[in-house]
Design an enzyme around this catalytic site. Structure first.
Site, PDB file in Angstrom:
ATOM      1  N   ASP B 145       0.855  -1.186   0.000  1.00  8.44           N
ATOM      2  CA  ASP B 145       0.000   0.000   0.000  1.00  8.44           C
ATOM      3  C   ASP B 145       0.892   1.238   0.000  1.00  8.44           C
ATOM      4  O   ASP B 145       1.453   1.601   1.035  1.00  8.44           O
ATOM      5  CB  ASP B 145      -0.917   0.012   1.244  1.00  8.44           C
ATOM      6  CG  ASP B 145      -1.994  -1.075   1.184  1.00  8.44           C
ATOM      7  OD1 ASP B 145      -1.795  -2.075   0.457  1.00  8.44           O
ATOM      8  OD2 ASP B 145      -3.023  -0.918   1.863  1.00  8.44           O
ATOM      9  N   LYS B 208      -6.783   3.323  -3.512  1.00  7.90           N
ATOM     10  CA  LYS B 208      -7.199   3.351  -2.117  1.00  7.90           C
ATOM     11  C   LYS B 208      -7.367   4.800  -1.683  1.00  7.90           C
ATOM     12  O   LYS B 208      -6.593   5.657  -2.096  1.00  7.90           O
ATOM     13  CB  LYS B 208      -6.120   2.621  -1.291  1.00  7.90           C
ATOM     14  CG  LYS B 208      -6.305   2.649   0.209  1.00  7.90           C
ATOM     15  CD  LYS B 208      -5.245   1.754   0.895  1.00  7.90           C
ATOM     16  CE  LYS B 208      -5.200   1.989   2.386  1.00  7.90           C
ATOM     17  NZ  LYS B 208      -4.136   1.230   3.066  1.00  7.90           N
ATOM     18  N   LYS B 244     -10.186   0.222  -2.594  1.00  6.67           N
ATOM     19  CA  LYS B 244     -10.106   0.058  -1.149  1.00  6.67           C
ATOM     20  C   LYS B 244     -10.360   1.387  -0.440  1.00  6.67           C
ATOM     21  O   LYS B 244      -9.475   2.231  -0.381  1.00  6.67           O
ATOM     22  CB  LYS B 244      -8.725  -0.483  -0.741  1.00  6.67           C
ATOM     23  CG  LYS B 244      -8.559  -0.632   0.777  1.00  6.67           C
ATOM     24  CD  LYS B 244      -7.221  -1.275   1.143  1.00  6.67           C
ATOM     25  CE  LYS B 244      -6.981  -1.234   2.652  1.00  6.67           C
ATOM     26  NZ  LYS B 244      -5.660  -1.753   3.031  1.00  6.67           N
TER      27      LYS B 244
END
Lengths: 490, 308
Positions: B145, B208, B244
């Site tokens: 991430d 995300k 996400k």
């Protein structure tokens, strides 16, 4: 590029379970009389007609058929109430009654929402979130004007007109009753109101509210029936003001009937609004606006955005996204909280819409319908779009009053304006662009009573509403709406 | 992805073609999702799906190996007294904890995600970010991430942001790359849309919303704009990108509304942990509590659910 591969799938997988709104708290009587002079009464002719639930085709109740004699009685009661308490009452007192109606409507909002959906077929989400709150808001808004008319017209004396004869349509039954009653009462007029024959129940429930609010008998009278009853109301010599919302054909008849009688009138008639999408618009939000413009209330909306004009360079994208969005619309039980599109209001209207679907195909247009399932019983029409249509096609020119959208393209702003205005109607319009200057150009040039920018089908009691050309005469709502129920003296 | 398709530095997409976003319209659409009423069997199914999509997260300076091992136990054993529960999708930790998590999860099919690239600010030279990424991958991270350089993005230096993502993607090797836009710092939905397009073209496997360290974190309007960007990227290229939302989704009802939004925007193909994740630390227990309520008709006290 193989477009098939890139298609989104909306079938199957996780589904929403039924989420029906409860009807336990609602009572609908077996039979309703006419509300005249403060009480429910038998019709003179003794005849009743059925009002059915368009989602099940089952009878909900029986409603009195008012004849000319009944209308006579209603107008006489309204006249007496006008001469008596109502026009002589202090404006602030009058305002209190109207406020009271608004508050009772709010208190009974759930009940009204359920009955509106049962009787008219519209999804509970809309009756709950739009129809009923807006109806209450109209009463609140005009209640506030009751004792401020001198400020609305400085230097002039505003006087009520007398008895108003009001005929309303079936698409927004309670809301249209509110649009008509609220300004009339706030200005000191009394009323004979005729709701539509397919959706009389919320108006009759409103009669209960009027009674519970303690309005003097005869200030509000509600007579039910079909076209003949409406005709008796508007052509009655004792009526000083006619207010009508409905089809242009009936509007013409009313205009003839009131010609030379000195009656004031407002007519809110049909429409074939253009929703104009420019290439620089926020496309995803514009698609939502298209959906809201044409599929709101099954397309039974006089100001529906039933013609989509989309700029050539984004046309394919807009249509593709619209089809995806249509795949997620839920058609079915109006009382289910997840329903997006309810039942078509009546068998007659369904027949009319279906004849236009056939006509569109015959005219050579390409028809696309959402693939959603529909219930076996009841009156249903899947959301439908037509592409490849021409300005000369009847599905582009005529009001269908259903969930049916005709899509055309344009290249330049001038062409967009020309096509938008190339209609006998002029009730509403929409413009979608990221450029403020373009919004102003469009709103100046599009000949329509309301033009929405980057939104559609937004209503507020403070905003006037009404049409150009064959869409009507006069304005309802806001300060403009007051004028229709007053005579001004200097 | 074959080498030929791998995004190359300097191949910035034409951002002038990115559609405008109308904030009011987005909020209205979100309000519609939130009126969806999800009941009974549909609710139970949704709650289980939510559980399976969670990236169970701990990202604290005070994290210890013990804390991470606990979290991994929770990931495997959400609430063993309730049969038929899925496991979460992944645990999400700092690079130094990847090896610990990897060991603790053993053979279980729960992924280890690691934040990297000088998380959460991203304020470090590219070389440091690449080393950070490689360290996490070498320690066994299945998913990375990363955070974008918001400063460069807001300055309009899109080329820098693009190249940086492409370089990190390369450093990820086989690990999946989630690109955190930190939407709370991007200020407009137009920027969110543009950053999404940039990230997807630069090689993101997932986009995300947030680090969870900045407020606001994930919101439904921001997530909707990103989902719509994913849809358009799919239409254009045929490639599916995951989504996400992270931070601020702490109750079941809100999580279910996210699923409604997902279903009605991207359709059924995205309704799996492979394509949608919730970055959350406290969501799981609220979902468990709701599942218990659906099964027994009564709410249990929070004391009946293990904290981690």
């Amino acid at each position: 590029m193989d477009t098939q591969v890139n298609k989104l799938a909306f079938d199957g997988g996780w589904q929403y379970a039924p989420a029906p709104e409860s009807t336990d708290h609602v009572t609908v009587d077996e039979r309703y009389g006419l509300f005249i002079d403060g009480e429910f009464a038998e019709p003179a002719g003794g005849k009743y007609f059925d009002t059915v639930n368009p989602a099940t085709e089952e009878r909900l109740s029986q409603v009195a058929l008012a004849t000319e004699a009944d209308v006579d009685r209603a107008v006489a009661a309204a006249r007496k109430a006008y001469e008596g308490p109502w026009s002589k009452m202090k404006p602030a007192e009058r305002g209190k009654y109207v406020y009271r109606i608004a508050r009772i409507l709010q208190e009974r909002a759930r009940e009204f929402a359920v009955i509106e959906s049962l009787d008219g077929g519209k999804p509970i989400r809309e009756s709950r979130d739009v129809d009923i709150p807006l109806a209450a808001a109209h009463f609140f808004y005009y209640a506030g004007w009751a004792d401020k008319l001198d400020y609305a017209y400085p230097g002039r004396r505003a006087r009520p007109l007398g008895v108003a004869g009001q005929v309303i349509p079936w698409n927004f039954p309670l809301l249209m009753a509110a649009w008509k009653l609220a300004p009339a009462l706030a200005c000191g007029n009394t009323v004979v109101l005729k709701p539509a024959e397919t959706t009389p129940l919320t108006a009759l429930k409103l009669a209960e509210v009027v009674r519970d609010a303690g309005l003097p008998p005869g200030v509000v009278n509600i007579v039910t029936g079909a076209g003949d009853t409406g005709s008796a109301v508007v052509s009655h010599p004792g009526v000083d003001k006619v207010a009508f919302t409905g089809s242009t054909a009936v509007g013409r008849m009313i205009m003839k009937a009131v010609a030379g009688t000195g009656k004031k009138y407002t007519l809110e008639l049909g429409g074939k609004a253009a929703n104009v999408i420019f290439a620089d618009a926020a496309i995803d939000q514009a698609v939502e606006g298209i959906v809201n413009g044409i599929f709101f209330n099954q397309g039974h909306v006089c100001c529906a955005g039933s013609r989509l004009l989309v700029q050539e360079s984004v046309a394919d994208e807009v249509v593709a996204k619209l089809k995806d969005r249509m795949a997620t619309l839920i058609v079915g039980d109006p009382l289910d909280k997840n329903t997006d599109i309810g039942a078509i209001n009546s068998q007659e209207q369904l027949g009319r819409i279906e004849s236009y679907l056939k006509l569109g195909v015959d005219e050579g247009a390409e028809m696309f319908q959402a693939s959603c399932p529909t219930p076996d019983r009841g009156y249903w029409c899947r959301p439908t779009i037509f592409t490849g249509v021409a300005q000369s096609n009847r599905i582009v020119q005529e009001e269908i009053f259903g969930p049916v959208l005709a899509i055309q393209t344009f290249r330049t702003l001038e062409e967009g304006i020309a096509k938008a205005n190339n209609t006998p109607y002029g009730l509403s319009g929409g413009v979608w662009t990221d450029k403020g200057a373009k919004i102003f150009r469009m709103t100046q040039k599009v000949r329509a009573g309301v033009v929405w920018a980057n939104t559609f089908n937004k209503f507020d009691p403070t905003s006037p509403f009404g049409g150009y050309k064959e869409s009507g005469v006069g304005r309802e709502g806001g300060l403009h709406g007051l004028g229709a129920y007053l005579s001004l003296e200097s | 992805m074959s080498a030929a398709l791998r995004p190359q530095r300097g191949q910035l997409p034409d951002l002038s073609r990115v559609t405008a976003v109308d904030e009011t319209g987005v909020e209205e659409r979100v309000a519609r999702f939130r009126t969806r009423s999800i009941k009974t069997s549909s609710k139970v199914e949704a709650l289980k799906l939510v559980l399976s999509m969670i990236d169970l997260t701990t990202l604290e300076g005070q994290d210890t190996p013990g804390k991470v091992r606990q979290l991994c136990q929770k990931a495997i054993h959400l609430h063993d007294s309730m049969p038929g529960l899925p496991t979460v999708a992944a645990v999400c930790v700092y690079p130094t904890m990847v090896a610990v998590a990897k060991r603790a999860l053993g053979e279980h099919r729960i992924a280890v995600a690691s934040v990297a690239t000088a998380f959460p600010s991203g304020m470090a030279p590219l070389k440091v970010k690449l080393d950070d990424t490689k360290a996490a991958v070498d320690a066994g991270a299945d998913e990375i991430d990363m955070v974008i350089s918001r400063g460069a993005f807001l300055q309009g230096d899109y080329g820098y942001v693009f190249d940086e993502i492409a370089a990190i993607k390369e450093a990820c090797g086989d690990a999946h790359l989630k690109v955190i836009l930190e939407t709370g710092e991007l200020s407009t939905l137009d920027n969110v849309r543009r950053a999404s397009v940039l990230a997807m073209h630069a090689g993101a496997d997932f986009i995300k919303t947030s680090t969870g360290k900045i407020q606001p974190a994930a919101t439904m309007p921001v997530t909707l704009v990103m989902l719509q960007a994913i849809r358009d990227f799919h239409t254009e290229t045929g490639r599916m990108i995951g989504m996400k939302p992270a931070g601020g989704i702490s109750n079941s009802k809100l999580a279910i509304h996210y699923l409604v939004m997902l279903r009605e925007t991207l359709g059924t193909a995205w309704m799996t942990p492979e394509w949608f994740r919730f970055g959350a630390s406290s969501l799981a227990n609220d979902v468990l509590m709701q599942l218990q309520k659906q099964a027994t008709g009564v709410y249990q006290s929070a004391d009946y659910f293990s904290l981690d």
